[in-house]
Design a protein around this motif. Structure first.
Motif, PDB file in Angstrom:
ATOM      1  N   ARG A   1     -88.812  51.505  79.766  1.00  0.00           N
ATOM      2  CA  ARG A   1     -89.331  52.298  78.658  1.00  0.00           C
ATOM      3  C   ARG A   1     -90.178  53.459  79.172  1.00  0.00           C
ATOM      4  N   LEU A   2     -90.994  53.194  80.203  1.00  0.00           N
ATOM      5  CA  LEU A   2     -91.818  54.240  80.808  1.00  0.00           C
ATOM      6  C   LEU A   2     -90.951  55.346  81.383  1.00  0.00           C
ATOM      7  N   ASN A   3     -89.904  54.988  82.112  1.00  0.00           N
ATOM      8  CA  ASN A   3     -89.057  55.993  82.745  1.00  0.00           C
ATOM      9  C   ASN A   3     -88.278  56.814  81.726  1.00  0.00           C
ATOM     10  N   LEU A   4     -87.829  56.173  80.655  1.00  0.00           N
ATOM     11  CA  LEU A   4     -87.158  56.913  79.591  1.00  0.00           C
ATOM     12  C   LEU A   4     -88.120  57.877  78.900  1.00  0.00           C
ATOM     13  N   ALA A   5     -89.359  57.439  78.705  1.00  0.00           N
ATOM     14  CA  ALA A   5     -90.358  58.307  78.079  1.00  0.00           C
ATOM     15  C   ALA A   5     -90.645  59.529  78.949  1.00  0.00           C
ATOM     16  N   LEU A   6     -90.767  59.315  80.258  1.00  0.00           N
ATOM     17  CA  LEU A   6     -91.016  60.437  81.169  1.00  0.00           C
ATOM     18  C   LEU A   6     -89.823  61.393  81.221  1.00  0.00           C
ATOM     19  N   ALA A   7     -88.623  60.838  81.236  1.00  0.00           N
ATOM     20  CA  ALA A   7     -87.432  61.685  81.240  1.00  0.00           C
ATOM     21  C   ALA A   7     -87.360  62.512  79.958  1.00  0.00           C
ATOM     22  N   HIS A   8     -87.740  61.895  78.844  1.00  0.00           N
ATOM     23  CA  HIS A   8     -87.772  62.605  77.563  1.00  0.00           C
ATOM     24  C   HIS A   8     -88.793  63.744  77.610  1.00  0.00           C
ATOM     25  N   ALA A   9     -89.981  63.468  78.143  1.00  0.00           N
ATOM     26  CA  ALA A   9     -91.011  64.507  78.241  1.00  0.00           C
ATOM     27  C   ALA A   9     -90.561  65.629  79.171  1.00  0.00           C
ATOM     28  N   ALA A  10     -89.881  65.275  80.265  1.00  0.00           N
ATOM     29  CA  ALA A  10     -89.386  66.288  81.198  1.00  0.00           C
ATOM     30  C   ALA A  10     -88.387  67.215  80.514  1.00  0.00           C
ATOM     31  N   ALA A  11     -87.471  66.627  79.757  1.00  0.00           N
ATOM     32  CA  ALA A  11     -86.482  67.439  79.039  1.00  0.00           C
ATOM     33  C   ALA A  11     -87.164  68.344  78.011  1.00  0.00           C
ATOM     34  N   HIS A  12     -88.196  67.809  77.363  1.00  0.00           N
ATOM     35  CA  HIS A  12     -88.916  68.580  76.344  1.00  0.00           C
ATOM     36  C   HIS A  12     -89.592  69.802  76.948  1.00  0.00           C
ATOM     37  N   VAL A  13     -90.327  69.639  78.034  1.00  0.00           N
ATOM     38  CA  VAL A  13     -91.061  70.781  78.587  1.00  0.00           C
ATOM     39  C   VAL A  13     -90.117  71.760  79.265  1.00  0.00           C
ATOM     40  N   ARG A  14     -89.031  71.258  79.849  1.00  0.00           N
ATOM     41  CA  ARG A  14     -88.080  72.188  80.471  1.00  0.00           C
ATOM     42  C   ARG A  14     -87.309  72.974  79.418  1.00  0.00           C
ATOM     43  N   ALA A  15     -87.079  72.396  78.274  1.00  0.00           N
ATOM     44  CA  ALA A  15     -86.435  73.133  77.191  1.00  0.00           C
ATOM     45  C   ALA A  15     -87.316  74.268  76.689  1.00  0.00           C
ATOM     46  N   ASN A  16     -88.611  74.138  76.966  1.00  0.00           N
ATOM     47  CA  ASN A  16     -89.569  75.178  76.567  1.00  0.00           C
ATOM     48  C   ASN A  16     -89.967  76.078  77.721  1.00  0.00           C
TER      49      ASN A  16
ATOM     50  N   LEU B   1     -86.087  65.166  87.547  1.00  0.00           N
ATOM     51  CA  LEU B   1     -87.229  64.315  87.858  1.00  0.00           C
ATOM     52  C   LEU B   1     -86.765  62.912  88.265  1.00  0.00           C
ATOM     53  N   ALA B   2     -85.821  62.341  87.537  1.00  0.00           N
ATOM     54  CA  ALA B   2     -85.242  61.029  87.843  1.00  0.00           C
ATOM     55  C   ALA B   2     -86.303  59.985  88.163  1.00  0.00           C
ATOM     56  N   PRO B   3     -87.209  59.697  87.229  1.00  0.00           N
ATOM     57  CA  PRO B   3     -88.288  58.734  87.503  1.00  0.00           C
ATOM     58  C   PRO B   3     -87.762  57.316  87.655  1.00  0.00           C
ATOM     59  N   ALA B   4     -88.350  56.587  88.588  1.00  0.00           N
ATOM     60  CA  ALA B   4     -87.982  55.176  88.818  1.00  0.00           C
ATOM     61  C   ALA B   4     -89.247  54.357  89.010  1.00  0.00           C
ATOM     62  N   PHE B   5     -90.224  54.573  88.130  1.00  0.00           N
ATOM     63  CA  PHE B   5     -91.485  53.843  88.224  1.00  0.00           C
ATOM     64  C   PHE B   5     -91.259  52.365  87.930  1.00  0.00           C
ATOM     65  N   GLY B   6     -92.105  51.533  88.492  1.00  0.00           N
ATOM     66  CA  GLY B   6     -91.995  50.105  88.323  1.00  0.00           C
ATOM     67  C   GLY B   6     -92.115  49.404  89.663  1.00  0.00           C
ATOM     68  N   HIS B   7     -91.655  48.170  89.727  1.00  0.00           N
ATOM     69  CA  HIS B   7     -91.766  47.383  90.950  1.00  0.00           C
ATOM     70  C   HIS B   7     -91.076  48.084  92.119  1.00  0.00           C
TER      71      HIS B   7
END
Length: 251
Positions: free
Chosen positions: A99-114, A184-190
């Motif tokens: 969920r964290l990685n999807l949220a970060l990917a979503h935020a990345a797409a949002h700011v890059r679209a702007n 960005l391709a975030p892979a946060f977690g263990h």
């Protein structure tokens, strides 16, 4: 291990992304030392100190927070950070890390679209972070690549950077979106440090104790306190009597 040391361009403009889960579910491993309300207040204080430290870095052009929590959103806005609601499709994502990685990917797409180009996904729980540390780490990032700062145990990830090639910067928004960008391709977690390394990101080397120290456990919090936490975190720890009990344990 592919590593990068300081010496890269320090004049870049980085857009910071921070994902924060619901306060009620955050930092449950601190429940040993803090009641639920105190823990939530402490998490918010650490977030405030993290954002304040990041805001001071000269290369930081903007800060965007993605969260489902209203209190976090209000705090972010008070600190002049943008707020992006957590997308609905993250709710059923399974593990908290997914969920964290999807949220970060979503935020990345949002700011890059702007129009944003260079990004950093930053942990929200870095109460000992200093502006100088983050600025130094940003200056060490290579252009046209992903890079990261491992946590103090060299297992997790404190910050993940994605910088486009300089040729992509300065283009019109439509041209920049058509050009090849560095995901960005975030892979946060263990074991995220290993995951980021294996996916091609470069490990940054530097003496950044506050940047590397994300707080998950009481031991992490004690180490951060000894390094030196920000004013919001310190004030809350003193109010909860935690600092006094720590001093008593030392004596």
């Amino acid at each position: 291990m592919s590593t990068v040391t300081n010496g890269s361009d320090a004049s870049i403009a980085v857009h910071v992304l921070i994902a924060v889960k619901s306060l009620a579910n955050a930092k449950t491993r601190l429940a040993r030392d803090f009641a639920s309300a105190e823990r939530q207040q402490l998490v918010l204080a650490m977030f405030r100190d993290t954002v304040s430290a990041a805001r001071g870095a000269e290369q930081v052009a903007s800060i965007t927070v993605v969260t489902p929590d209203d209190a976090v959103a209000v705090a972010a806005e008070e600190l002049d950070a943008g707020v992006v609601p957590e997308p609905v499709d993250t709710v059923g994502a399974g593990s908290g890390n997914a969920r964290l990685n999807l949220a970060l990917a979503h935020a990345a797409a949002h700011v890059r679209a702007n129009g944003a180009t260079d990004l950093v996904a930053l942990q929200a729980d870095l109460p000992a972070l200093t502006t100088a540390e983050l600025s130094d780490a940003i200056a060490a990032t290579p252009a046209g690549a992903r890079s990261f700062v491992a946590d103090h145990q060299f297992v997790g990830t404190a910050a993940l950077f994605a910088r486009n090639h300089p040729a992509h910067n300065g283009l019109s928004r439509s041209a920049a979106m058509r050009s090849r960008t560095v995901d960005l391709a975030p892979a946060f977690g263990h074991d995220s440090a290993r995951k980021h390394l294996d996916s091609g990101a470069r490990a940054l080397i530097g003496e950044w104790p506050g940047l590397r120290l994300d707080v998950d456990t009481p031991d992490d919090l004690e180490l951060a306190y000894r390094i030196g936490v920000g004013p919001q975190t310190r004030s809350n720890l003193e109010m909860f009597g935690w600092t006094a009990s720590l001093e008593n344990d030392r004596s």
